[in-house]
Design a protein around this motif. Structure first.
Motif, PDB file in Angstrom:
ATOM      1  N   ASP A  19       0.865  -1.181   0.000  1.00 38.02           N
ATOM      2  CA  ASP A  19       0.000   0.000   0.000  1.00 38.02           C
ATOM      3  C   ASP A  19       0.897   1.224   0.000  1.00 38.02           C
ATOM      4  N   LEU A  20       0.666   2.124  -0.952  1.00 41.53           N
ATOM      5  CA  LEU A  20       1.535   3.296  -1.071  1.00 41.53           C
ATOM      6  C   LEU A  20       0.828   4.375  -1.869  1.00 41.53           C
ATOM      7  N   GLN A  21       1.080   5.638  -1.498  1.00 35.82           N
ATOM      8  CA  GLN A  21       0.609   6.767  -2.280  1.00 35.82           C
ATOM      9  C   GLN A  21       1.767   7.740  -2.483  1.00 35.82           C
ATOM     10  N   ALA A  22       1.868   8.271  -3.699  1.00 33.18           N
ATOM     11  CA  ALA A  22       2.862   9.295  -4.014  1.00 33.18           C
ATOM     12  C   ALA A  22       2.176  10.383  -4.813  1.00 33.18           C
ATOM     13  N   ALA A  23       2.317  11.615  -4.380  1.00 31.86           N
ATOM     14  CA  ALA A  23       1.634  12.738  -5.020  1.00 31.86           C
ATOM     15  C   ALA A  23       2.393  13.213  -6.257  1.00 31.86           C
ATOM     16  N   LYS A  24       1.725  13.957  -7.090  1.00 30.78           N
ATOM     17  CA  LYS A  24       2.350  14.557  -8.270  1.00 30.78           C
ATOM     18  C   LYS A  24       3.514  15.447  -7.827  1.00 30.78           C
ATOM     19  N   GLY A  25       4.654  15.294  -8.487  1.00 23.76           N
ATOM     20  CA  GLY A  25       5.817  16.118  -8.188  1.00 23.76           C
ATOM     21  C   GLY A  25       6.602  15.717  -6.958  1.00 23.76           C
ATOM     22  N   GLU A  26       6.307  14.543  -6.411  1.00 22.88           N
ATOM     23  CA  GLU A  26       6.961  14.075  -5.194  1.00 22.88           C
ATOM     24  C   GLU A  26       8.064  13.081  -5.540  1.00 22.88           C
ATOM     25  N   LEU A  27       9.171  13.149  -4.818  1.00 28.65           N
ATOM     26  CA  LEU A  27      10.249  12.176  -4.965  1.00 28.65           C
ATOM     27  C   LEU A  27      10.286  11.334  -3.703  1.00 28.65           C
ATOM     28  N   VAL A  28       9.971  10.063  -3.866  1.00 32.54           N
ATOM     29  CA  VAL A  28       9.871   9.138  -2.740  1.00 32.54           C
ATOM     30  C   VAL A  28      11.025   8.149  -2.792  1.00 32.54           C
ATOM     31  N   GLY A  29      11.784   8.071  -1.713  1.00 36.40           N
ATOM     32  CA  GLY A  29      12.838   7.069  -1.603  1.00 36.40           C
ATOM     33  C   GLY A  29      12.248   5.738  -1.153  1.00 36.40           C
ATOM     34  N   ILE A  30      12.752   4.644  -1.702  1.00 39.09           N
ATOM     35  CA  ILE A  30      12.328   3.292  -1.323  1.00 39.09           C
ATOM     36  C   ILE A  30      13.552   2.579  -0.765  1.00 39.09           C
ATOM     37  N   LYS A  38      11.697  -4.394  -2.947  1.00 46.03           N
ATOM     38  CA  LYS A  38      11.744  -3.018  -3.456  1.00 46.03           C
ATOM     39  C   LYS A  38      11.651  -2.972  -4.986  1.00 46.03           C
ATOM     40  N   SER A  39      12.475  -3.775  -5.650  1.00 44.23           N
ATOM     41  CA  SER A  39      12.439  -3.782  -7.114  1.00 44.23           C
ATOM     42  C   SER A  39      11.123  -4.343  -7.634  1.00 44.23           C
ATOM     43  N   THR A  40      10.570  -5.322  -6.929  1.00 43.42           N
ATOM     44  CA  THR A  40       9.268  -5.866  -7.318  1.00 43.42           C
ATOM     45  C   THR A  40       8.190  -4.794  -7.250  1.00 43.42           C
ATOM     46  N   LEU A  41       8.256  -3.944  -6.253  1.00 48.13           N
ATOM     47  CA  LEU A  41       7.306  -2.841  -6.132  1.00 48.13           C
ATOM     48  C   LEU A  41       7.320  -1.975  -7.393  1.00 48.13           C
ATOM     49  N   LEU A  42       8.511  -1.611  -7.865  1.00 48.46           N
ATOM     50  CA  LEU A  42       8.607  -0.804  -9.083  1.00 48.46           C
ATOM     51  C   LEU A  42       8.123  -1.579 -10.302  1.00 48.46           C
ATOM     52  N   SER A  43       8.466  -2.859 -10.373  1.00 48.91           N
ATOM     53  CA  SER A  43       8.054  -3.675 -11.516  1.00 48.91           C
ATOM     54  C   SER A  43       6.535  -3.806 -11.597  1.00 48.91           C
ATOM     55  N   LEU A  44       5.874  -3.849 -10.456  1.00 49.77           N
ATOM     56  CA  LEU A  44       4.411  -3.896 -10.441  1.00 49.77           C
ATOM     57  C   LEU A  44       3.824  -2.591 -10.981  1.00 49.77           C
ATOM     58  N   ILE A  45       4.388  -1.468 -10.586  1.00 48.53           N
ATOM     59  CA  ILE A  45       3.901  -0.178 -11.073  1.00 48.53           C
ATOM     60  C   ILE A  45       4.143  -0.043 -12.572  1.00 48.53           C
ATOM     61  N   ALA A  46       5.310  -0.500 -13.028  1.00 43.28           N
ATOM     62  CA  ALA A  46       5.648  -0.403 -14.448  1.00 43.28           C
ATOM     63  C   ALA A  46       4.887  -1.406 -15.303  1.00 43.28           C
ATOM     64  N   GLY A  47       4.354  -2.452 -14.691  1.00 43.44           N
ATOM     65  CA  GLY A  47       3.611  -3.462 -15.429  1.00 43.44           C
ATOM     66  C   GLY A  47       4.439  -4.645 -15.873  1.00 43.44           C
ATOM     67  N   PHE A  48       5.701  -4.722 -15.450  1.00 46.42           N
ATOM     68  CA  PHE A  48       6.535  -5.872 -15.801  1.00 46.42           C
ATOM     69  C   PHE A  48       6.125  -7.110 -15.008  1.00 46.42           C
ATOM     70  N   ASP A  49       5.643  -6.894 -13.790  1.00 48.35           N
ATOM     71  CA  ASP A  49       5.034  -7.951 -12.988  1.00 48.35           C
ATOM     72  C   ASP A  49       3.570  -7.610 -12.786  1.00 48.35           C
ATOM     73  N   LEU A  50       2.725  -8.630 -12.677  1.00 47.82           N
ATOM     74  CA  LEU A  50       1.293  -8.413 -12.521  1.00 47.82           C
ATOM     75  C   LEU A  50       0.840  -8.854 -11.132  1.00 47.82           C
ATOM     76  N   PRO A  51       0.060  -8.038 -10.464  1.00 48.58           N
ATOM     77  CA  PRO A  51      -0.386  -8.389  -9.106  1.00 48.58           C
ATOM     78  C   PRO A  51      -1.411  -9.512  -9.121  1.00 48.58           C
ATOM     79  N   ILE A  52      -1.484 -10.212  -8.018  1.00 52.58           N
ATOM     80  CA  ILE A  52      -2.499 -11.257  -7.878  1.00 52.58           C
ATOM     81  C   ILE A  52      -3.733 -10.711  -7.154  1.00 52.58           C
ATOM     82  N   SER A  53      -3.621  -9.498  -6.635  1.00 55.74           N
ATOM     83  CA  SER A  53      -4.768  -8.871  -5.967  1.00 55.74           C
ATOM     84  C   SER A  53      -4.508  -7.371  -5.877  1.00 55.74           C
ATOM     85  N   GLY A  54      -5.543  -6.632  -5.524  1.00 55.25           N
ATOM     86  CA  GLY A  54      -5.388  -5.210  -5.292  1.00 55.25           C
ATOM     87  C   GLY A  54      -5.483  -4.366  -6.557  1.00 55.25           C
ATOM     88  N   ARG A  55      -5.154  -3.101  -6.401  1.00 56.08           N
ATOM     89  CA  ARG A  55      -5.340  -2.115  -7.472  1.00 56.08           C
ATOM     90  C   ARG A  55      -4.165  -1.155  -7.520  1.00 56.08           C
TER      91      ARG A  55
END
Length: 231
Positions: A19-30, A38-55
């Protein structure tokens, strides 16, 4: 801008949930231990990995079913993903079109991006003729020509020395401010996140356990898990 709600993923024996939120123009360190997700988190956002649940939503749009190259996201990796047999200009142009059939306006975008990252004089060189920092500038220029509102950084500066890492972070911060990009930056260098990020998400065992303003993250009163990691 970016919102992850109960996003589940399974990797071998690890079940992750983000669960995470990042606003427009924000730089968030992971930040977090190796293998925490950590890398899986980015891959899910980019669409390289697909979640099994959630949005996962970006700018209010659900990313379910949206393939990676259609998402409003650019990603820079540790190995910079340059093609050794192509010159710098062509490597950057690939960010616009894989077939390299660019119109005059698109060609100008490539020239502008190269100038922005200080590579105009290297446009005809091959990546093997450049330093590590210069090769990472190719990746940054490629992200610029894509002109997406979200930039994901997966430890892109790990192989660079401290001074060069700081130069690259300064460049990212300048571009982020100019374009109001939302940036998520995975790093194993806490000092990089402390320098660049407005807030930091701590990932441990496939979960984001804490999201704190940067100053609080590095404070003596930070949660015990964070203090143990930083120690």
């Amino acid at each position: 801008m970016i919102k992850l709600e109960n996003v589940g993923f399974r990797y071998e024996d690890m079940v992750m949930n983000f669960d995470l939120q990042a606003a427009k123009g924000e730089l968030v360190g992971i930040i977090g231990p190796s293998g925490a997700g950590k890398s899986t988190l980015l891959s899910l956002i980019a669409g390289f990995d697909l979640p099994i649940s959630g949005r996962i939503s970006i700018a209010g749009v659900d990313m379910e079913g949206v393939v990676p190259d259609q998402r409003p996201v650019s990603m820079i990796f540790q190995d910079h993903n340059s093609f050794a047999h192509l010159d710098v200009w062509t490597n950057v142009a690939l960010g616009i079109s894989p077939d390299l059939k660019l119109d005059p306006q698109q060609r100008e975008r490539v020239d502008t991006a190269l100038a922005r990252v200080g590579l105009s004089d290297f446009r005809a060189r091959k990546p093997t003729e450049l330093s590590g920092g210069e090769r990472q500038r190719i990746a940054i220029a490629r992200a610029l020509v894509r002109d997406k509102p979200v930039l994901l950084l997966d430890e892109p500066f790990t192989a660079l020395g401290p001074a060069l890492r700081r130069d690259m972070l300064d460049l990212i911060k300048e571009i982020q401010k100019e374009k109001q990009l939302t940036v998520l930056m995975v790093t194993h260098q806490p000092e990089d996140a402390k320098y660049a990020a407005s807030k930091i998400a701590f990932v441990q065992d496939g979960r984001i356990t804490d999201v704190l303003p940067t100053r609080q993250f590095f404070a003596d009163k930070a949660p015990a898990g964070i203090r143990a990691y930083l120690a």
